[in-house]
Scaffold this motif. Structure first.
Motif, PDB file in Angstrom:
ATOM      1  N   ARG A 182       0.810  -1.212   0.000  1.00 44.04           N
ATOM      2  CA  ARG A 182       0.000   0.000   0.000  1.00 44.04           C
ATOM      3  C   ARG A 182       0.851   1.273   0.000  1.00 44.04           C
ATOM      4  O   ARG A 182       0.464   2.275  -0.613  1.00 44.04           O
ATOM      5  CB  ARG A 182      -0.927  -0.016   1.224  1.00 44.04           C
ATOM      6  CG  ARG A 182      -1.977   1.069   1.224  1.00 44.04           C
ATOM      7  CD  ARG A 182      -3.049   0.762   2.245  1.00 44.04           C
ATOM      8  NE  ARG A 182      -2.509   0.658   3.592  1.00 44.04           N
ATOM      9  CZ  ARG A 182      -2.376   1.703   4.416  1.00 44.04           C
ATOM     10  NH1 ARG A 182      -2.715   2.915   4.015  1.00 44.04           N
ATOM     11  NH2 ARG A 182      -1.907   1.535   5.628  1.00 44.04           N
ATOM     12  N   LYS A 183       1.971   1.253   0.692  1.00 48.35           N
ATOM     13  CA  LYS A 183       2.821   2.439   0.742  1.00 48.35           C
ATOM     14  C   LYS A 183       3.718   2.471  -0.496  1.00 48.35           C
ATOM     15  O   LYS A 183       4.916   2.203  -0.467  1.00 48.35           O
ATOM     16  CB  LYS A 183       3.635   2.456   2.031  1.00 48.35           C
ATOM     17  CG  LYS A 183       2.781   2.671   3.271  1.00 48.35           C
ATOM     18  CD  LYS A 183       1.971   3.957   3.202  1.00 48.35           C
ATOM     19  CE  LYS A 183       1.084   4.147   4.411  1.00 48.35           C
ATOM     20  NZ  LYS A 183       0.301   5.403   4.332  1.00 48.35           N
ATOM     21  N   SER A 184       3.077   2.785  -1.618  1.00 48.65           N
ATOM     22  CA  SER A 184       3.737   2.827  -2.922  1.00 48.65           C
ATOM     23  C   SER A 184       3.148   3.968  -3.731  1.00 48.65           C
ATOM     24  O   SER A 184       2.050   4.452  -3.447  1.00 48.65           O
ATOM     25  CB  SER A 184       3.528   1.500  -3.669  1.00 48.65           C
ATOM     26  OG  SER A 184       3.979   0.393  -2.899  1.00 48.65           O
ATOM     27  N   VAL A 185       3.874   4.378  -4.751  1.00 46.09           N
ATOM     28  CA  VAL A 185       3.457   5.491  -5.611  1.00 46.09           C
ATOM     29  C   VAL A 185       3.832   5.171  -7.046  1.00 46.09           C
ATOM     30  O   VAL A 185       4.904   4.608  -7.310  1.00 46.09           O
ATOM     31  CB  VAL A 185       4.151   6.812  -5.193  1.00 46.09           C
ATOM     32  CG1 VAL A 185       3.894   7.917  -6.212  1.00 46.09           C
ATOM     33  CG2 VAL A 185       3.681   7.253  -3.808  1.00 46.09           C
ATOM     34  N   THR A 186       2.953   5.505  -7.980  1.00 41.31           N
ATOM     35  CA  THR A 186       3.316   5.545  -9.396  1.00 41.31           C
ATOM     36  C   THR A 186       3.126   6.974  -9.884  1.00 41.31           C
ATOM     37  O   THR A 186       2.229   7.678  -9.398  1.00 41.31           O
ATOM     38  CB  THR A 186       2.446   4.597 -10.241  1.00 41.31           C
ATOM     39  OG1 THR A 186       1.062   4.930 -10.052  1.00 41.31           O
ATOM     40  CG2 THR A 186       2.682   3.152  -9.865  1.00 41.31           C
ATOM     41  N   ALA A 187       3.954   7.410 -10.812  1.00 46.35           N
ATOM     42  CA  ALA A 187       3.857   8.798 -11.240  1.00 46.35           C
ATOM     43  C   ALA A 187       4.524   9.019 -12.587  1.00 46.35           C
ATOM     44  O   ALA A 187       5.326   8.205 -13.056  1.00 46.35           O
ATOM     45  CB  ALA A 187       4.476   9.724 -10.191  1.00 46.35           C
ATOM     46  N   ILE A 188       4.164  10.153 -13.181  1.00 49.72           N
ATOM     47  CA  ILE A 188       4.696  10.588 -14.468  1.00 49.72           C
ATOM     48  C   ILE A 188       5.402  11.920 -14.264  1.00 49.72           C
ATOM     49  O   ILE A 188       4.851  12.820 -13.608  1.00 49.72           O
ATOM     50  CB  ILE A 188       3.567  10.771 -15.505  1.00 49.72           C
ATOM     51  CG1 ILE A 188       2.768   9.474 -15.665  1.00 49.72           C
ATOM     52  CG2 ILE A 188       4.120  11.251 -16.837  1.00 49.72           C
ATOM     53  CD1 ILE A 188       1.335   9.602 -15.188  1.00 49.72           C
ATOM     54  N   ILE A 189       6.602  12.033 -14.803  1.00 53.80           N
ATOM     55  CA  ILE A 189       7.333  13.301 -14.816  1.00 53.80           C
ATOM     56  C   ILE A 189       7.519  13.706 -16.269  1.00 53.80           C
ATOM     57  O   ILE A 189       8.074  12.947 -17.063  1.00 53.80           O
ATOM     58  CB  ILE A 189       8.712  13.180 -14.143  1.00 53.80           C
ATOM     59  CG1 ILE A 189       8.577  12.743 -12.682  1.00 53.80           C
ATOM     60  CG2 ILE A 189       9.476  14.501 -14.228  1.00 53.80           C
ATOM     61  CD1 ILE A 189       9.915  12.443 -12.018  1.00 53.80           C
ATOM     62  N   GLY A 190       7.045  14.888 -16.627  1.00 52.30           N
ATOM     63  CA  GLY A 190       7.245  15.393 -17.974  1.00 52.30           C
ATOM     64  C   GLY A 190       8.615  16.021 -18.140  1.00 52.30           C
ATOM     65  O   GLY A 190       9.161  16.613 -17.204  1.00 52.30           O
ATOM     66  N   LEU A 191       9.185  15.890 -19.346  1.00 50.41           N
ATOM     67  CA  LEU A 191      10.503  16.437 -19.640  1.00 50.41           C
ATOM     68  C   LEU A 191      10.432  17.330 -20.876  1.00 50.41           C
ATOM     69  O   LEU A 191       9.912  16.917 -21.914  1.00 50.41           O
ATOM     70  CB  LEU A 191      11.511  15.313 -19.880  1.00 50.41           C
ATOM     71  CG  LEU A 191      11.747  14.370 -18.699  1.00 50.41           C
ATOM     72  CD1 LEU A 191      12.586  13.191 -19.128  1.00 50.41           C
ATOM     73  CD2 LEU A 191      12.412  15.101 -17.545  1.00 50.41           C
ATOM     74  N   SER A 192      10.957  18.526 -20.741  1.00 47.07           N
ATOM     75  CA  SER A 192      10.920  19.492 -21.832  1.00 47.07           C
ATOM     76  C   SER A 192      12.286  20.136 -22.017  1.00 47.07           C
ATOM     77  O   SER A 192      12.981  20.419 -21.035  1.00 47.07           O
ATOM     78  CB  SER A 192       9.880  20.582 -21.542  1.00 47.07           C
ATOM     79  OG  SER A 192       9.914  21.592 -22.526  1.00 47.07           O
ATOM     80  N   GLU A 193      12.655  20.363 -23.275  1.00 43.82           N
ATOM     81  CA  GLU A 193      13.900  21.081 -23.544  1.00 43.82           C
ATOM     82  C   GLU A 193      13.750  22.561 -23.247  1.00 43.82           C
ATOM     83  O   GLU A 193      14.742  23.273 -23.116  1.00 43.82           O
ATOM     84  CB  GLU A 193      14.310  20.871 -25.003  1.00 43.82           C
ATOM     85  CG  GLU A 193      14.689  19.424 -25.323  1.00 43.82           C
ATOM     86  CD  GLU A 193      15.078  19.239 -26.776  1.00 43.82           C
ATOM     87  OE1 GLU A 193      14.863  20.183 -27.567  1.00 43.82           O
ATOM     88  OE2 GLU A 193      15.584  18.157 -27.112  1.00 43.82           O
ATOM     89  N   ASN A 194      12.507  23.027 -23.137  1.00 41.25           N
ATOM     90  CA  ASN A 194      12.237  24.428 -22.830  1.00 41.25           C
ATOM     91  C   ASN A 194      11.916  24.595 -21.351  1.00 41.25           C
ATOM     92  O   ASN A 194      11.555  23.636 -20.664  1.00 41.25           O
ATOM     93  CB  ASN A 194      11.059  24.932 -23.673  1.00 41.25           C
ATOM     94  CG  ASN A 194      11.348  24.831 -25.158  1.00 41.25           C
ATOM     95  OD1 ASN A 194      12.411  25.246 -25.625  1.00 41.25           O
ATOM     96  ND2 ASN A 194      10.422  24.252 -25.903  1.00 41.25           N
ATOM     97  N   GLU A 195      12.046  25.818 -20.884  1.00 43.48           N
ATOM     98  CA  GLU A 195      11.783  26.097 -19.478  1.00 43.48           C
ATOM     99  C   GLU A 195      10.311  25.847 -19.151  1.00 43.48           C
ATOM    100  O   GLU A 195       9.419  26.170 -19.935  1.00 43.48           O
ATOM    101  CB  GLU A 195      12.152  27.544 -19.150  1.00 43.48           C
ATOM    102  CG  GLU A 195      12.010  27.894 -17.680  1.00 43.48           C
ATOM    103  CD  GLU A 195      12.471  29.304 -17.358  1.00 43.48           C
ATOM    104  OE1 GLU A 195      12.305  29.728 -16.206  1.00 43.48           O
ATOM    105  OE2 GLU A 195      12.989  29.977 -18.273  1.00 43.48           O
ATOM    106  N   ILE A 196      10.071  25.275 -17.981  1.00 45.02           N
ATOM    107  CA  ILE A 196       8.716  25.032 -17.507  1.00 45.02           C
ATOM    108  C   ILE A 196       8.384  26.098 -16.474  1.00 45.02           C
ATOM    109  O   ILE A 196       9.106  26.268 -15.487  1.00 45.02           O
ATOM    110  CB  ILE A 196       8.597  23.629 -16.886  1.00 45.02           C
ATOM    111  CG1 ILE A 196       8.836  22.571 -17.965  1.00 45.02           C
ATOM    112  CG2 ILE A 196       7.229  23.431 -16.233  1.00 45.02           C
ATOM    113  CD1 ILE A 196       8.928  21.161 -17.426  1.00 45.02           C
ATOM    114  N   SER A 197       7.320  26.824 -16.697  1.00 44.57           N
ATOM    115  CA  SER A 197       6.985  27.944 -15.821  1.00 44.57           C
ATOM    116  C   SER A 197       6.654  27.451 -14.431  1.00 44.57           C
ATOM    117  O   SER A 197       6.119  26.352 -14.244  1.00 44.57           O
ATOM    118  CB  SER A 197       5.797  28.734 -16.391  1.00 44.57           C
ATOM    119  OG  SER A 197       4.622  27.959 -16.361  1.00 44.57           O
TER     120      SER A 197
END
Length: 223
Positions: A182-197
């Motif tokens: 139960r003490k687990s996480v799944t997640a998505i991290i986006g990656l961009s060559e441009n700056e993320i505001s």
């Protein structure tokens, strides 16, 4: 990985302490619960890098059968060329300890549960740093998990299959898409060559903002 110390401040925030310090009795119990939890957890993680393509209100994870549907995940990955999918877990020891305490000392069970939640976030933060250090050419978004916004929670099992998380770190999902352990996480991290505001990383962009207990207390989760 191995955690030497848990983020007690974060656990206390989960417990509703805010900026106030616990009394001596609570602090002693917290220290005891931390020691016992550290003795049984086996933090682990896995992550993979993918190119992404955009469909009609969906994100296609290239080279897999996984598609992330919904306007919120599309907005989250707006301007991103790639993403990292990751899973993190404390393994079964945390669940077993909490269940044992629930039968003997509910106060310690609740306290241990909050400490375990803080611990798995520490593992996620560690993965964040790994991604940042490994993929220096990219800027990264904050973490976005299945079930946030309109990204369906029922993507969970396919998500784990793509990562081979069942075999690699012993992480599974039930028929109701609950992660086990139960003490687990799944997640998505986006990656961009441009700056993320910064606006894309704070409360204004978070799908949990309307129900967030931190915001109700005038606090911030840290993202």
């Amino acid at each position: 990985m191995k955690l030497e110390k848990l983020n007690q401040s974060e656990a206390l925030r989960y417990m509703g302490y805010g900026k106030s310090a616990p009394d001596e009795k609570i602090q002693g119990m917290l220290d005891e619960c931390e020691k016992n939890l550290l003795a049984v957890i086996k933090p682990n993680y896995i992550y993979k890098l993918f190119d992404i393509e955009r469909g009609d209100n969906e994100i296609i994870i290239c080279g897999t059968t996984l598609t992330l549907k919904g306007g919120d995940i599309c907005a989250h990955l707006d301007g991103c060329e790639k993403c990292v999918l990751f899973a993190a877990t404390l393994s079964a020891g945390a669940d077993m300890l909490i269940r044992k305490l629930e039968a003997s000392d509910m106060t310690k069970a609740v306290m241990t549960d909050f400490l375990a939640s803080a611990a798995v976030e520490q593992v996620c933060d560690y993965v964040d740093e790994l991604v940042k250090n490994e993929l220096t050419a990219y800027n990264q978004t904050w973490r976005f998990s299945p079930g946030y916004g309109d990204l369906p929670i029922d993507v969970q099992r396919d998500f784990l299959t793509v990562l081979d998380a069942q075999r690699r770190i012993g992480l599974n999902a039930t028929e109701n898409n609950i992660l086990t352990p139960r003490k687990s996480v799944t997640a998505i991290i986006g990656l961009s060559e441009n700056e993320i505001s910064r606006g894309r990383r704070g409360c204004a962009a978070c799908n949990m903002r309307d129900v967030c207990q931190y915001r109700k207390r005038g606090e911030h989760c840290g993202f």
